[in-house]
Design a protein around this motif. Structure first.
Motif, PDB file in Angstrom:
ATOM      1  N   ALA A  37       0.689  -1.200  -0.165  1.00 40.71           N
ATOM      2  CA  ALA A  37      -0.039  -0.147   0.111  1.00 40.71           C
ATOM      3  C   ALA A  37       0.664   1.270  -0.199  1.00 40.71           C
ATOM      4  CB  ALA A  37      -0.958   0.079   1.385  1.00 40.71           C
ATOM      5  N   THR A  40       2.277   1.602  -3.464  1.00 41.07           N
ATOM      6  CA  THR A  40       1.039   1.780  -4.211  1.00 41.07           C
ATOM      7  C   THR A  40       0.836   3.345  -4.118  1.00 41.07           C
ATOM      8  OG1 THR A  40       0.395  -0.448  -4.402  1.00 41.07           O
ATOM      9  CG2 THR A  40      -1.131   1.515  -5.306  1.00 41.07           C
ATOM     10  N   MET A  41       0.733   3.906  -2.899  1.00 37.01           N
ATOM     11  CA  MET A  41       0.408   5.136  -2.669  1.00 37.01           C
ATOM     12  C   MET A  41       1.417   6.197  -3.184  1.00 37.01           C
ATOM     13  SD  MET A  41      -1.623   7.375  -1.080  1.00 37.01           S
ATOM     14  CE  MET A  41      -2.417   6.389   0.511  1.00 37.01           C
ATOM     15  N   LEU A  59      -3.429   6.644   5.468  1.00 34.66           N
ATOM     16  CA  LEU A  59      -3.221   5.027   5.246  1.00 34.66           C
ATOM     17  C   LEU A  59      -3.125   4.113   6.297  1.00 34.66           C
ATOM     18  CD1 LEU A  59      -3.194   2.850   2.887  1.00 34.66           C
ATOM     19  CD2 LEU A  59      -0.861   3.530   2.894  1.00 34.66           C
ATOM     20  N   PHE A  63      -5.684   1.569   7.962  1.00 32.41           N
ATOM     21  CA  PHE A  63      -5.312   0.333   7.964  1.00 32.41           C
ATOM     22  C   PHE A  63      -5.593  -0.404   9.579  1.00 32.41           C
ATOM     23  CE2 PHE A  63      -3.542  -0.923   4.091  1.00 32.41           C
ATOM     24  CZ  PHE A  63      -2.953  -2.345   4.133  1.00 32.41           C
ATOM     25  N   ILE A 115      -7.952   4.476  -3.228  1.00 34.28           N
ATOM     26  CA  ILE A 115      -6.695   3.713  -3.076  1.00 34.28           C
ATOM     27  C   ILE A 115      -6.724   3.309  -1.638  1.00 34.28           C
ATOM     28  CG2 ILE A 115      -4.077   4.218  -2.957  1.00 34.28           C
ATOM     29  CD1 ILE A 115      -4.911   4.137  -5.779  1.00 34.28           C
ATOM     30  N   ILE A 116      -6.861   3.986  -0.599  1.00 35.39           N
ATOM     31  CA  ILE A 116      -6.705   3.405   0.515  1.00 35.39           C
ATOM     32  C   ILE A 116      -7.790   2.524   0.919  1.00 35.39           C
ATOM     33  CG2 ILE A 116      -7.042   4.096   3.250  1.00 35.39           C
ATOM     34  CD1 ILE A 116      -5.507   6.817   2.756  1.00 35.39           C
ATOM     35  N   PHE A 119      -7.172  -0.849  -0.340  1.00 40.39           N
ATOM     36  CA  PHE A 119      -6.388  -1.699   0.401  1.00 40.39           C
ATOM     37  C   PHE A 119      -7.126  -2.332   1.797  1.00 40.39           C
ATOM     38  CE2 PHE A 119      -2.976  -0.380  -2.004  1.00 40.39           C
ATOM     39  CZ  PHE A 119      -2.067  -1.321  -2.296  1.00 40.39           C
ATOM     40  N   TYR A 253       1.208  -0.396  -8.452  1.00 39.47           N
ATOM     41  CA  TYR A 253      -0.120   0.166  -8.817  1.00 39.47           C
ATOM     42  C   TYR A 253      -0.441  -0.499 -10.123  1.00 39.47           C
ATOM     43  CZ  TYR A 253      -4.078   3.761  -9.892  1.00 39.47           C
ATOM     44  OH  TYR A 253      -5.172   4.104 -10.260  1.00 39.47           O
ATOM     45  N   LEU A 260      -7.652  -3.434  -6.457  1.00 43.40           N
ATOM     46  CA  LEU A 260      -7.855  -2.268  -5.689  1.00 43.40           C
ATOM     47  C   LEU A 260      -9.375  -1.790  -5.998  1.00 43.40           C
ATOM     48  CD1 LEU A 260      -4.698  -0.350  -5.396  1.00 43.40           C
ATOM     49  CD2 LEU A 260      -5.699  -1.844  -3.636  1.00 43.40           C
TER      50      LEU A 260
END
Length: 277
Positions: A37, A40-41, A59, A63, A115-116, A119, A253, A260
């Motif tokens: 993550a 990817t972030m 993030l 999580f 994105i967040i 995950f 990504y 995702l």
């Protein structure tokens, strides 16, 4: 030929690391996907030209409080609803607008709810058990569905693809490839059901054949949409790949874009299956 070999070795290593982490323990699984993550972030922030340490804090907080230690299940449900709306707006923008507006003015919305959230819900899938027990076979099966979709889409599209799916966004994607990918996912779902039933790996009274068929369709459709959305982000950023961490594949990504985007919809479907069962 050299590029194909590099791509194959890189992909096999990626799959092996993910699979081993999944079957080791929930802590290893969460740890690996937190690292993925972060990578990817970083790649996504570069794509949308956003420099922000606060995004990494969000993030980590999501999580911990929404996945590893769920502070309030209602907060998870609210996050799911908001993520679903944002993802559907991204779909609308891919289909009917020349540019994704959130790419320009509302970058934190896509960071948090695309994105967040991707995950967060990906890491919540293996704890869908009523007792909250970690079930690695469930998340591994979801990845197998996605990998099967991607593999069949590539093979069918490359050899038989003639009709473009959405040429202005992704010139190489074809309708034949999309249908071939869905067929591959459906085949994988049928095989997964029979294996899990034979070896009693998952509660087959809950995860019946129709569940795997529906999940294969969800993975195939939303996975393809996720790939198209990422292609549009890259096109707007003027780059070919999101990164270089995986030789022959690009960035992290690039590898996780499909799952995702699909993960909130998969999680929502599994909640429905829980309710029905």
């Amino acid at each position: 030929m050299k590029e194909t070999i590099v791509r194959t070795i890189s992909g096999a290593l990626y799959i092996s690391i993910i699979t081993i982490a999944m079957f080791t323990s929930r802590e290893w699984f969460m740890g690996l996907f937190f690292v993925l993550a972060l990578i990817t972030m970083s790649e996504f922030l570069k794509l949308v030209h956003l420099t922000s340490y606060f995004a990494y804090f969000l993030l980590a907080a999501a999580f911990y409080f929404l996945s590893y230690r769920v502070i309030d299940i209602n907060a998870v449900y609210l996050f799911l609803i908001l993520s679903g709306f944002v993802n559907l707006f991204l779909l609308k923008d891919v289909l009917w607008t020349s540019k994704i507006p959130m790419f320009e003015k509302k970058k934190y919305i896509t960071v948090v709810f695309y994105i967040i959230s991707g995950f967060v819900f990906l890491t919540l899938i293996p704890v869908m058990d009523v007792d909250g027990k970690f079930v690695p076979y469930l998340i591994v099966s979801v990845f197998i569905l996605m990998w099967s979709n991607d593999t069949f889409a590539y093979l069918i599209g490359k050899n038989f693809g003639k009709h473009k799916l959405l040429e202005r966004v992704s010139p190489k994607k074809t309708i034949e490839g999309f249908l071939g990918g869905m067929l591959g996912a459906l085949l994988a779902g049928f095989i997964i059901f029979n294996i899990t039933k034979s070896y009693n790996l998952i509660d087959t009274e809950k995860y019946e054949l129709w569940v795997w068929i529906c999940m294969a369709i969800i993975v195939s459709f939303f996975g393809t949409v996720g790939d198209l959305i990422q292609s549009k982000f890259k096109r707007q950023a003027g780059v070919k790949d999101s990164g270089i961490i995986m030789p022959g594949h690009g960035g992290m990504y690039d590898r996780l874009d499909s799952i995702l985007y699909a993960s909130p919809f998969i999680y929502a479907f599994l909640l429905i299956v829980d309710y029905v069962s």
